[in-house]
Each structure stands twice: as structure tokens, then as C-alpha cells.
Design a protein around this motif. Structure first.
Motif, short mmCIF file in Angstrom:
data_model
loop_
_atom_site.label_atom_id
_atom_site.label_comp_id
_atom_site.label_asym_id
_atom_site.label_seq_id
_atom_site.Cartn_x
_atom_site.Cartn_y
_atom_site.Cartn_z
N ALA A 1 0.84 -1.20 0.00
CA ALA A 1 0.00 0.00 0.00
C ALA A 1 0.87 1.25 0.00
N GLY A 2 0.25 2.39 -0.26
CA GLY A 2 0.98 3.64 -0.41
C GLY A 2 1.08 4.01 -1.88
N GLY A 3 1.48 5.24 -2.15
CA GLY A 3 1.49 5.74 -3.52
C GLY A 3 2.25 4.90 -4.52
N VAL A 4 3.41 4.37 -4.12
CA VAL A 4 4.24 3.59 -5.05
C VAL A 4 3.62 2.23 -5.34
N SER A 5 2.67 1.80 -4.52
CA SER A 5 2.03 0.49 -4.75
C SER A 5 1.22 0.48 -6.04
N ALA A 6 0.98 1.65 -6.63
CA ALA A 6 0.28 1.72 -7.91
C ALA A 6 1.22 1.43 -9.09
N ASN A 7 2.52 1.37 -8.83
CA ASN A 7 3.51 1.14 -9.89
C ASN A 7 3.26 -0.21 -10.58
#
Length: 341
Positions: free
Chosen positions: A271-277
Motif C-alpha cells: 500500500a501507499g502511492g508507489v504500490s500503484a507502480n
């Protein structure tokens, strides 16, 4: 029970309403990206002022979306930290004032606990226990999670967080804010064979991270290419972006594999912003397939800061009878282990 969630930790104003029976019934989000783009990063004072302007209108918009009135709210959850102190104070002040006016309990929620629990809002939520990789612009952490409120920090970044390294490296490549997202898009056209950057702290035991050295290695390569070419051509920018992203993702993969082996767990939450990578998701899916385990993510809209995760985390704790008094206080620095009961 219906909980109003307020998120104002940085540069997104997120408001949501979570209903115990129906789930998420309202979700409003305003991003300040366009405003901060002129400065190449978040300006704390501007962020705070914008939260002041946007929070109350978004609360009304959420009530309208849910087709309910303020009298039907049973509690208010707000981000109390970590984050920018001015931005946090806006959310805290509004939340506690409304709680007093509406005669309902209020609860300060840990921002990273909100991220950690965001996958619980999906149709296939993870079961406890699991390993959580929290990876954002401000944090990179591996946490052993036994249940809500039972967290053991296994490792964290000793310098730059992964998302911060993405943004700073993207800026070195001449990309506009938020440069990390643009870097990932650039990397899609990169040649995987041209450059190879180090995987920091993977040659030693432990689960801590470090990305400042990787950032420096990338900066040195950029300067080298500029010295040779005069300026970076588009393909070189793509190739450097690919190599940087590959190094970050590989480092995260190695540490996740170690954490899973150390604990024996078969479930991984990211989770967290970079988890969308996209590359991170693909590679971790392959890792968990080999491990005969499962990996869970929030939907892309809930990877970045949002009110839904705060409303849900607040609901879980308010339902247990937790609440805080109405004094206005926030915690810009707040270790998650302090949540353990």
C-alpha cells in the motif's frame, strides 16, 4: 455506524463516509498537484491554506453524495499524523470542532495505518496475519501485522523513501512534478540492457532500505551522459528511467522475500502511492505465485492519500469504543508501533 473520514496530511484533501452496513458510501478528493507543480514540490504553507478552503465544501459534497445529513454521522476520524504539521492541524481542528457541534466522538488516525488497511475496502480483503510493505513518498516500511493495532516494524528506509527517490530522480531527468509518476511512464520505453544500477543494502542481512545511494548513482550516470552527448536524448532518458525503476522494484522484491521467509507468512499487503507502480505489482505477483502465497493491493485511487482509508481505519477503532478528547493536537512524527495495545 457511519464514520466521516478527513485526510489532510499533505497535498490531498480527502473526505469519505464509511457505513458499517453498506461500506463506502461517499468519497471526495481534491488534489493540489497543479498548484504545487509550479514549485517542483509541496509547499507546506500553501498546502495548509488550500485545505482550509477545500475541507468544509468537500464534507458537504460527501454528505450530498451519501444522501444523508450531519445528524446521521456517528463519529469522525481524521489524520492526526504523520504529515505536515500545518496541514494536519487543519483537519484536526475541523474534525474536533464538528465532533463537538454534532455531539459525536472523534478519533485521530495514523496515516500509515490508513494505508495499511486500505486493501480491506476491496472485494477480496486480506486476512490476518500478513506482511505489509508500505511504500510512499514519505515512507518505505516492512511491517508484521497480526491484527489491527498489533504491528512490528521489521525494516524501514534509513534515508530517502522509495517514492521520494522516484520524484527526485525524475526531477534530475527534467520531468515535471510529480516526477515519480512521469518517470514510470518514461521507463516503459526503456532498454533493459543498457544501464544497470545498484540494489542498495541487499548484499547484507536485514530488512532496512536505503535509496540515496541509488539516487546518487543515477545522477552520476545522467551527468556522464550529458558530458558525452551535450544533453540527454529521449531514448537515454527512457533507458535511465528503466534502470532506476528496475533497481527500486528489485530492491523492494528482495526485502519482501526476506520478510516472508523470516516470518513464514504467505500473505503480502502492498500500500501507499508507489504500490500503484505497474512493474512493482507485476513482479510481486510473480514472487507470491512462486511462494504459493497471495498479494493484496488497494485500488489505484486508494493508493494515494484519501479519506476512505481514514474513515475505515477510524470505524474499526471507534467501533471498539476508542476515542480521543477534543483538545487539538497532531503528531507530525508518529511511529506505528505506538499504536500497539
Amino acid at each position: 455506524m457511519r464514520i466521516l473520514g478527513i485526510e489532510t496530511s499533505c497535498d490531498e484533501t480527502g473526505i469519505a463516509i464509511y457505513d458499517e452496513q453498506k461500506g463506502l458510501i461517499a468519497n471526495q478528493l481534491y488534489s493540489q498537484i497543479e498548484m504545487h507543480a509550479d514549485y517542483g514540490g509541496v509547499v507546506p504553507e500553501l498546502a495548509s491554506r488550500d485545505h482550509i478552503r477545500k475541507t468544509l465544501p468537500l464534507i458537504q459534497a460527501a454528505l450530498d453524495e451519501a444522501n444523508i445529513t450531519a445528524k446521521e454521522i456517528d463519529g469522525i476520524a481524521y489524520t492526526a499524523g504523520p504529515g505536515l504539521v500545518g496541514a494536519l492541524l487543519v483537519g484536526s481542528t475541523i474534525a474536533r470542532s464538528l465532533a463537538y457541534a454534532w455531539n459525536v466522538p472523534a478519533l485521530g488516525v495514523h496515516h500509515m495505518e490508513g494505508h495499511l488497511l486500505a486493501p480491506m475496502l476491496e472485494e477480496n480483503p486480506p486476512k490476518f496475519p500478513f506482511i505489509a510493505l508500505l511504500v510512499s513518498g514519505g515512507h518505505t516500511q516492512l511491517i508484521k501485522v497480526e491484527k489491527v493495532g498489533s504491528y512490528e516494524l521489521l525494516g524501514e528506509s534509513i534515508d530517502d523513501a522509495a517514492g521520494e527517490a522516484f520524484d527526485k530522480t525524475g526531477k534530475l531527468l527534467g520531468l515535471d512534478y510529480p516526477a515519480g509518476v512521469a518517470l514510470s511512464k518514461l521507463a516503459e520505453q526503456g532498454n533493459p540492457e543498457r544501464f544497470k544500477f545498484p540494489r542498495p543494502m541487499t548484499d547484507r542481512p536485514g530488512l532496512d532500505f536505503s535509496f540515496s545511494g541509488l539516487k546518487t548513482a543515477t545522477a552520476n550516470e545522467i551527468n556522464k551522459q550529458i558530458a558525452q552527448q551535450g544533453e540527454l536524448d529521449e531514448q537515454t532518458r527512457c533507458d535511465i528511467a528503466y534502470a532506476f525503476q528496475d533497481a527500486v522494484v528489485d530492491t523492494l522484491m528482495i526485502k519482501c522475500r526476506r520478510a516472508l521467509k523470516q516470518t513464514g507468512y504467505k500473505r503480502l499487503v502492498v500500500a501507499g502511492g508507489v504500490s500503484a507502480n505497474k512493474k512493482l505489482r507485476h513482479n510481486l505477483a510473480e514472487l507470491m505465485k512462486k511462494q504459493k502465497g497471495e498479494v493484496f493491493y488497494p485500488r489505484p485511487a486508494f493508493c494515494t492519500d484519501n479519506g476512505a482509508m481514514i474513515a475505515y481505519a477510524g470505524f474499526l477503532r471507534l467501533k471498539k469504543g476508542e476515542q480521543t478528547d477534543l483538545s487539538i493536537s497532531v503528531k507530525p512524527r508518529w511511529p506505528m508501533v505506538e499504536l500497539n495495545k
